[in-house]
Design a protein around this motif. Structure first.
Motif, PDB file in Angstrom:
ATOM      1  N   LEU A   9      30.780  59.401  27.843  1.00 57.47           N
ATOM      2  CA  LEU A   9      30.051  60.520  28.572  1.00 57.47           C
ATOM      3  C   LEU A   9      30.697  61.394  29.529  1.00 57.47           C
ATOM      4  O   LEU A   9      30.660  62.417  29.642  1.00 57.47           O
ATOM      5  CB  LEU A   9      28.597  60.112  29.060  1.00 57.47           C
ATOM      6  N   ARG A  13      31.672  65.196  30.142  1.00 55.91           N
ATOM      7  CA  ARG A  13      31.439  65.788  31.494  1.00 55.91           C
ATOM      8  C   ARG A  13      32.715  66.713  31.935  1.00 55.91           C
ATOM      9  O   ARG A  13      32.794  67.746  32.624  1.00 55.91           O
ATOM     10  CB  ARG A  13      30.970  65.048  32.464  1.00 55.91           C
ATOM     11  N   ASP A 217      22.862  59.758  22.074  1.00 56.52           N
ATOM     12  CA  ASP A 217      22.498  59.491  23.350  1.00 56.52           C
ATOM     13  C   ASP A 217      22.017  60.995  23.870  1.00 56.52           C
ATOM     14  O   ASP A 217      22.928  61.602  24.042  1.00 56.52           O
ATOM     15  CB  ASP A 217      23.690  58.974  24.178  1.00 56.52           C
ATOM     16  N   THR A 219      20.550  63.304  27.097  1.00 52.34           N
ATOM     17  CA  THR A 219      20.327  63.297  28.743  1.00 52.34           C
ATOM     18  C   THR A 219      18.857  63.382  28.857  1.00 52.34           C
ATOM     19  O   THR A 219      18.194  64.553  28.631  1.00 52.34           O
ATOM     20  CB  THR A 219      21.035  64.480  29.333  1.00 52.34           C
ATOM     21  N   ASP A 221      16.022  64.392  30.843  1.00 50.98           N
ATOM     22  CA  ASP A 221      15.351  64.605  31.885  1.00 50.98           C
ATOM     23  C   ASP A 221      14.405  65.800  31.890  1.00 50.98           C
ATOM     24  O   ASP A 221      14.140  66.024  30.459  1.00 50.98           O
ATOM     25  CB  ASP A 221      16.656  65.136  33.119  1.00 50.98           C
ATOM     26  N   THR A 224      15.570  68.145  28.707  1.00 44.31           N
ATOM     27  CA  THR A 224      15.915  67.665  27.417  1.00 44.31           C
ATOM     28  C   THR A 224      14.836  68.215  26.354  1.00 44.31           C
ATOM     29  O   THR A 224      13.725  68.009  26.711  1.00 44.31           O
ATOM     30  CB  THR A 224      15.963  66.214  27.707  1.00 44.31           C
ATOM     31  N   HIS A 232      16.919  60.074  20.551  1.00 46.20           N
ATOM     32  CA  HIS A 232      17.813  59.322  21.485  1.00 46.20           C
ATOM     33  C   HIS A 232      17.537  57.874  21.013  1.00 46.20           C
ATOM     34  O   HIS A 232      16.362  57.342  20.785  1.00 46.20           O
ATOM     35  CB  HIS A 232      17.129  59.572  23.052  1.00 46.20           C
ATOM     36  N   ARG A 254      23.324  68.867  25.460  1.00 46.92           N
ATOM     37  CA  ARG A 254      23.961  68.071  26.143  1.00 46.92           C
ATOM     38  C   ARG A 254      23.900  66.598  25.764  1.00 46.92           C
ATOM     39  O   ARG A 254      24.594  65.538  26.345  1.00 46.92           O
ATOM     40  CB  ARG A 254      23.315  68.126  27.575  1.00 46.92           C
ATOM     41  N   SER A 255      23.556  66.291  24.481  1.00 51.19           N
ATOM     42  CA  SER A 255      23.402  65.156  23.938  1.00 51.19           C
ATOM     43  C   SER A 255      24.965  64.714  23.257  1.00 51.19           C
ATOM     44  O   SER A 255      25.926  65.431  23.125  1.00 51.19           O
ATOM     45  CB  SER A 255      22.586  64.902  22.951  1.00 51.19           C
TER      46      SER A 255
END
Length: 294
Positions: A9, A13, A217, A219, A221, A224, A232, A254-255
């Motif tokens: 991850l 980023r 995976d 994110t 929040d 999402t 997920h 963002r996955s």
């Protein structure tokens, strides 16, 4: 979160941070274009406003002034378009190389078998980043966006000056028009970066005998999407169909996929050139240099 998951991850980023620099540069150029267009518009209002500050311009005068403004719009659309194509091309190239080699490094340091990575040739990278989406390359979409932007600006300039709109109100409208195109550029950069980053890691996963499955995976929040929330934790065999990020998920996804590797932990490195196990380099840059990777 496992160490492997965290490191994978972090690669994502890292690419987002690289993209942020180009996004900020592009924002500065949009502001410059807005200032240049506003300056010409102010000249028109100064020239044709009456004593009460109301714009009083004839159709013939408007046509003449729009000829001048059209040249400015075309110049700025071309200037920003050329810059954006250049920025995105360089960014995607950097993103693919960084994601590919950094993912290989991350896996390679934790498994004894090593990863069958390849030294990326320019033509391989070019094929990876130049993938048409719904028939359009990223460069095509950039120029289409600029054409739409120019048409919108021209339409609003004519309509607002014909109706005698105040220069302040017209200025705000121009800002909104350029802001809309900037957002399209922002979204394109984010989406293309995510796509190329995902493609690079997918290539490493397919090349590695130690990676058999992939974990979706997300994110989790309040931003999402329900789609990514639902995916997920889903595990796919790497050789079975699985949603591509972001092509099969959504714009600005963002996955990421986390490789499932049994017994992953830092150990010696398999040198793919000498075919020998060596003490693992202390950092990524040393690893690149040891394999003559630029």
């Amino acid at each position: 979160m496992t160490r492997l998951e965290r490191e994978i991850l972090n690669i994502k980023r890292d690419t987002e941070k690289i993209a942020e620099k180009d996004i900020k540069r592009l924002a500065r150029e949009y502001k410059k274009s807005l200032a240049d267009i506003r300056a010409i518009v102010l000249q028109v209002y100064t020239k044709y406003s009456d004593d009460d500050g109301e714009l009083n311009i004839s159709n013939a005068q408007l046509i003449n002034e729009m000829n001048r403004l059209d040249k400015v719009l075309e110049r700025e659309a071309r200037r920003i378009g050329l810059l954006e194509v250049g920025l995105v091309t360089a960014l995607l190239t950097t993103t693919y190389k960084h994601s590919y080699y950094k993912t290989a490094y991350t896996l390679d340091k934790g498994i004894e078998l090593g990863v069958n990575y390849r030294v990326l040739r320019p033509e391989f990278i070019e094929r990876a980043i130049n993938v048409p989406i719904e028939g359009y390359m990223y460069s095509d979409r950039i120029w289409l966006n600029k054409e739409v932007m120019m048409q919108r600006l021209r339409r609003d300039l004519i309509n607002h000056m014909q109706s005698g709109t105040s220069v302040e109100k017209l200025s705000r409208k121009l800002s909104k028009d350029l802001g809309s195109d900037y957002y399209n550029s922002y979204r394109l950069i984010r989406n293309e970066t995510a796509r190329v980053q995902s493609e690079a890691q997918e290539q490493i996963y397919q090349d590695s005998d130690s990676v058999q499955s992939l974990l979706f995976d997300a994110t989790l929040d309040d931003r999402t999407t329900e789609l990514c929330q639902g995916l997920h934790g889903t595990v796919y065999r790497k050789d079975e169909p699985h949603p591509k990020i972001p092509d099969d998920t959504h714009i600005q996804c963002r996955s990421a996929y986390i490789p499932i590797v049994e017994g992953w932990n830092p150990t010696k490195k398999r040198d793919n050139l000498s075919k020998q196990n060596i003490d693992y380099p202390s950092n990524f840059e040393d690893w690149k240099r040891s394999n003559s990777i630029e």
